[in-house]
Design a protein around this motif. Structure first.
Motif, PDB file in Angstrom:
ATOM      1  N   GLN A   1       0.814  -1.212   0.000  1.00 44.79           N
ATOM      2  CA  GLN A   1       0.000   0.000   0.000  1.00 44.79           C
ATOM      3  C   GLN A   1       0.852   1.269   0.000  1.00 44.79           C
ATOM      4  O   GLN A   1       0.462   2.302  -0.547  1.00 44.79           O
ATOM      5  CB  GLN A   1      -0.925   0.001   1.231  1.00 44.79           C
ATOM      6  CG  GLN A   1      -1.969   1.118   1.229  1.00 44.79           C
ATOM      7  CD  GLN A   1      -2.964   0.978   0.074  1.00 44.79           C
ATOM      8  OE1 GLN A   1      -3.326  -0.147  -0.299  1.00 44.79           O
ATOM      9  NE2 GLN A   1      -3.371   2.107  -0.507  1.00 44.79           N
ATOM     10  N   ASP A   2       2.057   1.195   0.605  1.00 43.35           N
ATOM     11  CA  ASP A   2       2.936   2.359   0.686  1.00 43.35           C
ATOM     12  C   ASP A   2       3.330   2.890  -0.688  1.00 43.35           C
ATOM     13  O   ASP A   2       3.716   4.052  -0.823  1.00 43.35           O
ATOM     14  CB  ASP A   2       4.220   2.029   1.455  1.00 43.35           C
ATOM     15  CG  ASP A   2       3.961   1.803   2.932  1.00 43.35           C
ATOM     16  OD1 ASP A   2       2.857   2.147   3.392  1.00 43.35           O
ATOM     17  OD2 ASP A   2       4.868   1.289   3.625  1.00 43.35           O
ATOM     18  N   TYR A   3       3.240   2.039  -1.703  1.00 44.87           N
ATOM     19  CA  TYR A   3       3.703   2.428  -3.031  1.00 44.87           C
ATOM     20  C   TYR A   3       2.571   2.531  -4.049  1.00 44.87           C
ATOM     21  O   TYR A   3       2.817   2.627  -5.244  1.00 44.87           O
ATOM     22  CB  TYR A   3       4.765   1.423  -3.518  1.00 44.87           C
ATOM     23  CG  TYR A   3       5.991   1.408  -2.634  1.00 44.87           C
ATOM     24  CD1 TYR A   3       7.025   2.305  -2.829  1.00 44.87           C
ATOM     25  CD2 TYR A   3       6.085   0.507  -1.576  1.00 44.87           C
ATOM     26  CE1 TYR A   3       8.139   2.308  -2.004  1.00 44.87           C
ATOM     27  CE2 TYR A   3       7.196   0.496  -0.739  1.00 44.87           C
ATOM     28  CZ  TYR A   3       8.218   1.403  -0.955  1.00 44.87           C
ATOM     29  OH  TYR A   3       9.320   1.404  -0.135  1.00 44.87           O
ATOM     30  N   GLN A   4       1.346   2.532  -3.575  1.00 43.03           N
ATOM     31  CA  GLN A   4       0.206   2.590  -4.488  1.00 43.03           C
ATOM     32  C   GLN A   4       0.079   3.955  -5.174  1.00 43.03           C
ATOM     33  O   GLN A   4      -0.552   4.071  -6.226  1.00 43.03           O
ATOM     34  CB  GLN A   4      -1.093   2.275  -3.735  1.00 43.03           C
ATOM     35  CG  GLN A   4      -1.229   0.828  -3.296  1.00 43.03           C
ATOM     36  CD  GLN A   4      -1.379  -0.131  -4.467  1.00 43.03           C
ATOM     37  OE1 GLN A   4      -2.114   0.150  -5.411  1.00 43.03           O
ATOM     38  NE2 GLN A   4      -0.679  -1.256  -4.415  1.00 43.03           N
ATOM     39  N   ASP A   5       0.643   4.995  -4.571  1.00 37.60           N
ATOM     40  CA  ASP A   5       0.544   6.327  -5.166  1.00 37.60           C
ATOM     41  C   ASP A   5       1.729   6.672  -6.061  1.00 37.60           C
ATOM     42  O   ASP A   5       1.790   7.780  -6.607  1.00 37.60           O
ATOM     43  CB  ASP A   5       0.439   7.391  -4.057  1.00 37.60           C
ATOM     44  CG  ASP A   5      -0.875   7.290  -3.287  1.00 37.60           C
ATOM     45  OD1 ASP A   5      -1.871   6.835  -3.887  1.00 37.60           O
ATOM     46  OD2 ASP A   5      -0.890   7.649  -2.098  1.00 37.60           O
ATOM     47  N   CYS A   6       2.666   5.754  -6.221  1.00 42.62           N
ATOM     48  CA  CYS A   6       3.821   6.010  -7.089  1.00 42.62           C
ATOM     49  C   CYS A   6       3.377   6.077  -8.548  1.00 42.62           C
ATOM     50  O   CYS A   6       2.500   5.316  -8.983  1.00 42.62           O
ATOM     51  CB  CYS A   6       4.872   4.907  -6.932  1.00 42.62           C
ATOM     52  SG  CYS A   6       5.690   4.881  -5.324  1.00 42.62           S
ATOM     53  N   ASP A   7       3.984   6.970  -9.302  1.00 41.66           N
ATOM     54  CA  ASP A   7       3.685   7.110 -10.727  1.00 41.66           C
ATOM     55  C   ASP A   7       4.770   6.384 -11.505  1.00 41.66           C
ATOM     56  O   ASP A   7       5.741   6.974 -11.964  1.00 41.66           O
ATOM     57  CB  ASP A   7       3.635   8.591 -11.103  1.00 41.66           C
ATOM     58  CG  ASP A   7       3.130   8.805 -12.522  1.00 41.66           C
ATOM     59  OD1 ASP A   7       2.716   7.813 -13.158  1.00 41.66           O
ATOM     60  OD2 ASP A   7       3.154   9.953 -12.993  1.00 41.66           O
ATOM     61  N   PHE A   8       4.632   5.044 -11.631  1.00 37.78           N
ATOM     62  CA  PHE A   8       5.639   4.241 -12.304  1.00 37.78           C
ATOM     63  C   PHE A   8       5.571   4.411 -13.818  1.00 37.78           C
ATOM     64  O   PHE A   8       4.518   4.727 -14.379  1.00 37.78           O
ATOM     65  CB  PHE A   8       5.438   2.764 -11.963  1.00 37.78           C
ATOM     66  CG  PHE A   8       5.604   2.439 -10.506  1.00 37.78           C
ATOM     67  CD1 PHE A   8       6.827   2.626  -9.876  1.00 37.78           C
ATOM     68  CD2 PHE A   8       4.539   1.943  -9.766  1.00 37.78           C
ATOM     69  CE1 PHE A   8       6.983   2.324  -8.526  1.00 37.78           C
ATOM     70  CE2 PHE A   8       4.691   1.642  -8.423  1.00 37.78           C
ATOM     71  CZ  PHE A   8       5.911   1.829  -7.795  1.00 37.78           C
ATOM     72  N   ALA A   9       6.704   4.149 -14.468  1.00 39.81           N
ATOM     73  CA  ALA A   9       6.755   4.235 -15.933  1.00 39.81           C
ATOM     74  C   ALA A   9       5.913   3.133 -16.568  1.00 39.81           C
ATOM     75  O   ALA A   9       5.215   3.358 -17.554  1.00 39.81           O
ATOM     76  CB  ALA A   9       8.197   4.148 -16.421  1.00 39.81           C
ATOM     77  N   GLY A  10       5.995   1.911 -16.020  1.00 39.37           N
ATOM     78  CA  GLY A  10       5.189   0.800 -16.539  1.00 39.37           C
ATOM     79  C   GLY A  10       3.893   0.658 -15.780  1.00 39.37           C
ATOM     80  O   GLY A  10       3.683   1.273 -14.722  1.00 39.37           O
ATOM     81  N   ASP A  11       3.023  -0.192 -16.279  1.00 34.15           N
ATOM     82  CA  ASP A  11       1.700  -0.373 -15.658  1.00 34.15           C
ATOM     83  C   ASP A  11       1.788  -1.407 -14.533  1.00 34.15           C
ATOM     84  O   ASP A  11       1.083  -2.419 -14.534  1.00 34.15           O
ATOM     85  CB  ASP A  11       0.682  -0.814 -16.729  1.00 34.15           C
ATOM     86  CG  ASP A  11      -0.741  -0.827 -16.182  1.00 34.15           C
ATOM     87  OD1 ASP A  11      -0.988  -0.119 -15.172  1.00 34.15           O
ATOM     88  OD2 ASP A  11      -1.574  -1.555 -16.749  1.00 34.15           O
ATOM     89  N   TRP A  12       2.664  -1.147 -13.556  1.00 30.57           N
ATOM     90  CA  TRP A  12       2.877  -2.090 -12.464  1.00 30.57           C
ATOM     91  C   TRP A  12       1.661  -2.246 -11.570  1.00 30.57           C
ATOM     92  O   TRP A  12       1.422  -3.309 -11.007  1.00 30.57           O
ATOM     93  CB  TRP A  12       4.085  -1.644 -11.627  1.00 30.57           C
ATOM     94  CG  TRP A  12       5.381  -1.716 -12.356  1.00 30.57           C
ATOM     95  CD1 TRP A  12       6.040  -0.682 -12.940  1.00 30.57           C
ATOM     96  CD2 TRP A  12       6.132  -2.891 -12.616  1.00 30.57           C
ATOM     97  NE1 TRP A  12       7.187  -1.127 -13.555  1.00 30.57           N
ATOM     98  CE2 TRP A  12       7.263  -2.484 -13.361  1.00 30.57           C
ATOM     99  CE3 TRP A  12       5.989  -4.237 -12.296  1.00 30.57           C
ATOM    100  CZ2 TRP A  12       8.235  -3.402 -13.798  1.00 30.57           C
ATOM    101  CZ3 TRP A  12       6.940  -5.130 -12.721  1.00 30.57           C
ATOM    102  CH2 TRP A  12       8.054  -4.725 -13.470  1.00 30.57           C
ATOM    103  N   LEU A  13       0.883  -1.193 -11.427  1.00 25.27           N
ATOM    104  CA  LEU A  13      -0.299  -1.247 -10.580  1.00 25.27           C
ATOM    105  C   LEU A  13      -1.505  -1.832 -11.298  1.00 25.27           C
ATOM    106  O   LEU A  13      -2.570  -2.034 -10.697  1.00 25.27           O
ATOM    107  CB  LEU A  13      -0.634   0.162 -10.069  1.00 25.27           C
ATOM    108  CG  LEU A  13       0.464   0.813  -9.204  1.00 25.27           C
ATOM    109  CD1 LEU A  13       0.147   2.287  -8.935  1.00 25.27           C
ATOM    110  CD2 LEU A  13       0.613   0.052  -7.892  1.00 25.27           C
ATOM    111  N   LYS A  14      -1.330  -2.083 -12.607  1.00 25.83           N
ATOM    112  CA  LYS A  14      -2.380  -2.697 -13.427  1.00 25.83           C
ATOM    113  C   LYS A  14      -3.719  -1.972 -13.283  1.00 25.83           C
ATOM    114  O   LYS A  14      -4.759  -2.587 -13.037  1.00 25.83           O
ATOM    115  CB  LYS A  14      -2.535  -4.183 -13.095  1.00 25.83           C
ATOM    116  CG  LYS A  14      -1.273  -4.980 -13.367  1.00 25.83           C
ATOM    117  CD  LYS A  14      -1.481  -6.485 -13.191  1.00 25.83           C
ATOM    118  CE  LYS A  14      -0.226  -7.258 -13.507  1.00 25.83           C
ATOM    119  NZ  LYS A  14      -0.391  -8.723 -13.421  1.00 25.83           N
ATOM    120  N   LYS A  15      -3.649  -0.662 -13.406  1.00 27.88           N
ATOM    121  CA  LYS A  15      -4.893   0.124 -13.268  1.00 27.88           C
ATOM    122  C   LYS A  15      -5.698   0.096 -14.553  1.00 27.88           C
ATOM    123  O   LYS A  15      -5.151   0.003 -15.635  1.00 27.88           O
ATOM    124  CB  LYS A  15      -4.528   1.574 -12.909  1.00 27.88           C
ATOM    125  CG  LYS A  15      -3.895   1.699 -11.520  1.00 27.88           C
ATOM    126  CD  LYS A  15      -3.582   3.149 -11.192  1.00 27.88           C
ATOM    127  CE  LYS A  15      -2.995   3.291  -9.800  1.00 27.88           C
ATOM    128  NZ  LYS A  15      -2.642   4.692  -9.489  1.00 27.88           N
TER     129      LYS A  15
END
Length: 478
Positions: A464-478
């Motif tokens: 959860q600590d990293y859910q707000d990160c704006d990653f380059a790839g679609d790691w959060l699968k949003k």
């Protein structure tokens, strides 16, 4: 810098961030871009790491678990390479570690292998740095909340292995990527004319090196000094560690009493050094012996299975003034002959230079960063730049004295074999460099495509600590 260069450099960072550079023959890692994460790759608002964070699981990628401490270790490794961490956030390192784990996961699926000996060599270098920073193995283990250094080595082994697997997997992804002449042409002429890259002024350099000869008398004297030190330790019980602090010329270990820990047979040490380390019993002291770095005494402090902890004392033979004068005359005579046209610089280098790496190539220097013969004047080593900055093409420098990292002195002359003025990219003149840029852009696109496809097919869970990160790839699968 124009818009084109900014865009290309930002994109290039994605590729460079995953390149692992291995240690050189001295065991010194010149760079380790596997942990360099450009802040432009991804945006977030978390602050850089400042102190140790409580252990916990940060993410899971396939079969790999990323712990909070893995991110902390990444920061330490960056610092060990002299990199600034002020602008590198945990989100950015998390993204980089997830990329590495994704590559490593896929590498296992594709049966890519990495020799354990190669990984152990990397760990030896990392532990040496950590121990030099914190003072002892115990403090290093405590910093990472491990009971002992052996447990830490296990963790470092897994981390380094996954990084290496990631590198090999990425190489496999892009190994067949090529650009055709038409693609290079399209790439270049798609850039608006006023945004085309400007290449810095560059030069090509050759050198001639003359080392003052070391006499037999000087060698006998340094051996006698080491034998006297050895006798004092054996006969009078003097501390080897104290002697190393007082007399050793090794800047990497003298402040620690000459200590090096975890030496292995496949470690990147001089062969003579390892031969002594593994031929002595615990508590024994070697006779004086020579390596390319100088003359040594070696003491085996502890044998731990296939590893040994040693202390050593390094001394250099004194170079006589006569030897220095002879070397000075030789190199000055060579300079006169070259300037008189009696011999070319390249011929003089091949016949007379004492530098094995460059003499067969007419003294031509190779840029250790780009591995070609061009040096950017704005990025050169200051010592080298000072000698050649005002030289004209074909002109020979004055004789100067240079010292290597062991303190050994050599006499040198340099010449500029070719000069390239700063200029805007020209399709004909700079074709090879433009081709590299075009290839890099294509590789980045292939990597991004491969990564996004694998993210979809791989189990990924992010804390959860990293859910707000704006990653380059679609790691959060949003």
């Amino acid at each position: 810098m124009n818009k084109f260069l900014l865009v290309l450099l930002f994109s290039t960072a994605m590729l460079q961030a995953q390149t692992v550079v291995e240690p050189d023959s001295t065991g010194v890692v010149k760079s380790n871009d596997s942990l360099v994460v450009q802040k432009t790759i991804m945006r977030d608002t978390l602050k850089p790491f400042k102190r140790y964070k409580a252990e916990g699981v940060s993410a899971v990628v396939g079969e790999y678990v990323i712990l909070d401490s893995d991110i902390d270790k990444a920061y330490v490794e960056m610092q060990s390479q002299g990199m600034s961490i002020e602008d590198i956030t945990r989100c950015q390192l998390m993204g980089k570690l997830m990329e590495d784990k994704l590559y490593a996961h896929q590498a296992k699926q594709d049966s890519i292998m990495v020799p354990d000996a190669e990984i152990n060599g990397m760990i030896d270098q990392q532990l040496q740095y950590m121990i030099s920073e914190l003072g002892s193995e115990e403090k290093v283990a405590a910093y990472y909340r491990k009971d002992n250094i052996a447990d830490l080595r296990k963790d470092l082994f897994e981390a380094n292995k996954s990084i290496k697997l990631a590198s090999l997997m990425q190489q496999k992804v892009i190994e067949k990527v090529e650009v055709t002449p038409e693609e290079v042409r399209t790439f270049f002429f798609s850039i608006p004319e006023d945004e085309r890259p400007v290449f810095s002024a560059e030069i090509e350099i050759a050198q001639i090196v003359v080392d003052p000869k070391i006499t037999k008398q000087a060698i006998d004297e340094v051996k006698a000094r080491l034998n006297a030190i050895r006798a004092d330790i054996i006969d009078n019980g003097t501390s080897f560690s104290t002697k190393a602090v007082l007399y050793s010329k090794d800047p990497g270990s003298n402040s620690k009493g000459g200590l090096y820990t975890g030496v292995k047979r496949d470690s990147p040490w001089a062969k003579e050094f390892k031969d002594q380390a593994f031929s002595l019993l615990e508590g024994e002291i070697s006779e004086p012996f020579e390596t390319e770095f100088g003359w040594h005494l070696l003491y085996v402090e502890k044998i731990r299975g296939q590893e040994v902890d040693v202390r050593h004392i390094l001394l250099f033979p004194e170079v006589s003034q006569k030897s220095i004068d002879e070397a000075q005359k030789k190199i000055e005579d060579l300079k006169k002959q070259i300037e008189a046209g009696e011999i070319t610089f390249a011929e003089a280098a091949r016949k007379n230079s004492d530098d094995k790496e460059t003499r067969n190539n007419g003294g031509q220097l190779v840029n250790p960063i780009s591995f070609d013969t061009r040096f950017d004047l704005t990025k050169m080593d200051p010592t080298l730049s000072q000698q050649v900055y005002n030289l004209k093409e074909g002109e020979v420098s004055e004789v100067f004295t240079d010292r290597d990292r062991t303190g050994k002195s050599s006499l040198k002359i340099l010449t500029v074999t070719k000069k390239y003025d700063e200029h805007q990219a020209d399709y004909s003149k700079d074709y090879e460099r433009i081709k590299k840029l075009a290839l890099r852009e294509k590789q980045i696109k292939v990597i991004n495509k491969w990564q996004n496809e694998k993210i979809k097919d791989t189990y990924i869970s992010i804390n959860q600590d990293y859910q707000d990160c704006d990653f380059a790839g679609d790691w959060l699968k949003k």
